[in-house]
Scaffold this active site. Structure first.
Site, short mmCIF file in Angstrom:
data_model
loop_
_atom_site.label_atom_id
_atom_site.label_comp_id
_atom_site.label_asym_id
_atom_site.label_seq_id
_atom_site.Cartn_x
_atom_site.Cartn_y
_atom_site.Cartn_z
CE1 TYR A 30 -9.67 10.82 -5.00
CE2 TYR A 30 -8.91 8.48 -5.73
CZ TYR A 30 -8.75 9.71 -5.84
OH TYR A 30 -8.84 10.17 -7.17
NE ARG A 34 -3.55 0.53 -9.26
CZ ARG A 34 -2.82 -0.51 -8.39
NH1 ARG A 34 -3.03 -1.95 -9.12
NH2 ARG A 34 -2.85 0.17 -7.73
CG ASP A 60 -1.72 -0.82 -4.16
OD1 ASP A 60 -0.55 -0.01 -3.91
OD2 ASP A 60 -1.27 -1.81 -5.37
#
Ligand code: NAD
Ligand code: UDP
Length: 322
Positions: free
Chosen positions: A145, A211, A273
């Site tokens: 991705y 985030r 991550d």
């Protein structure tokens, strides 16, 4: 002026909101989708517009159409979905973008790319500015991705330089809202669905990673402003909400807003991550006059109401795949 606009990935979460907005503004919209993660129910209500049409098509295959503008949103965005078939993800990003760029070049159509904050990988610069080249693992499980989207940006700029194509690239930071799939796998939909079902809320790692969460309506407003901007503005431009939260804080906020009795549990942190993520949106504010308006609690409230209604319908046996 009415335009004929192609939205690739139009049956997905963001794509369906974009189609609805463009139709509401009086345009003719063609939704192109292979329905890998997109759902027919996301676009069912758009059939009320006589100017809406749907083509089932995979952008990895070339396509010929007469269009004025193209939005390329076609690509699974959730880590479990894009990692399920990583080679197809890479092909979608690279071959799919190439096919849409070829179409744009033939039609002299303006073309928009939904790029991503994943371009920055696990960033060493915080908050992330567009001039930062990122810190991306080229061969890990997220690479299909991240590197796919980076290659797509390369292709967009090569078409711009070689063929004078008008390109518009936005880098989207974690966006949430109604019409995410309950099994999407991203954090906001996971936490809300778990809370509403009374299941354990799964924090990956210790929950200290951050985030920045943008509500879908704010993001679509940014898309429209970017597409309408002067030809000289190519991007990339960050679009996201600069409010930064730890994943632990998000879990607590969801529990509070749903009134759930779910337990918060820990699960292993996925490989690579990113530790932190927050957009610097100075460029979007300066060039597009854009800044997000919807606060996290308000956006979560709307999203909770959506899932609450959807889950009570699925109790009445509405199949998930439609
Ligand atoms: P989504 O998975 O809901 O939507 C993607 C859509 O693309 C689906 O309808 C899917 O069926 C379709 N699709 C996938 N591969 C295709 C192919 N080869 N041919 C045709 N259609 C295909 O995801 P989303 O959140 O709506 O994301 C839309 C776009 O925005 C993606 O390109 C994603 O990378 C980008 N983006 C989203 C976010 C976010 O937070 N939502 C963040 C960064 C980037
Ligand atoms: N995450 C989590 N529990 C979940 C899903 C995700 O703790 O059920 C974490 C994930 O590890 C990441 C963050 O939430 O740190 C955001 O994940 P998401 O998949 O939504 O987006 P991305 O990693 O692409 O930013």
């Amino acid at each position: 002026m009415r335009k004929r606009i192609l939205v690739a990935g139009g049956a997905g979460f963001l794509g369906s909101h974009l189609c609805e907005h463009l139709l509401g503004a009086g345009h003719e919209v063609i939704c192109l989708d292979n329905f890998s993660t997109g759902l027919r129910r996301n676009i069912a209500q758009l059939k009320r517009f006589g100017t809406f049409s749907v083509i089932a098509h995979d952008i990895v295959e070339p396509i010929a159409l007469d269009v004025d503008e193209i939005y390329n949103l076609a690509c699974p965005a959730s880590p479990p979905h894009y990692q399920a078939n990583p080679i197809q993800t890479m092909k979608t990003c690279v071959v799919g973008s190439l096919n849409l760029l070829d179409l744009a070049a033939r039609r002299r159509a303006r073309i928009f790319q939904a790029s991503t904050s994943e371009i920055y990988g696990d960033p060493h610069i915080h908050p992330q500015v567009e001039s930062y080249w990122g810190n991306v693992n080229p061969f890990g499980p997220r690479s299909c991705y991240d590197e796919g989207k980076r290659s797509a940006e390369t292709l967009f700029f090569d078409f711009h330089r070689l063929h004078g194509l008008e390109i518009k690239i936005v880098r989207i930071f974690n966006t949430y809202g109604p019409r995410m799939r309950p099994d999407d796998g991203r954090v906001v939909s996971n936490f809300i669905v778990q809370a509403l079902k009374g299941e354990d809320i799964t924090i990956y790692g210790d929950g200290s990673q951050t985030r920045s969460f943008c509500f879908v309506d704010d993001l679509i407003d940014g898309f429209i402003r970017m597409m309408a901007s002067a030809p000289s503005l190519t991007g990339p431009i960050n679009l996201g909400n600069p409010g930064e939260f730890t994943i632990g804080e998000l879990a607590e906020r969801v529990v509070e807003l749903t009134g759930s009795r779910s337990k918060i549990v820990r699960r292993p942190l996925p490989v690579d991550d990113p530790r932190q993520r927050r957009p610097d949106i100075s460029l979007a504010t300066q060039e597009l006059g854009w800044r997000p308006k919807v606060e996290l609690s308000e956006g979560l409230g709307q999203t909770i109401r959506y899932f609450d209604e959807l889950l009570s319908r699925s109790d009445r046996k509405v199949p998930e795949s439609v």
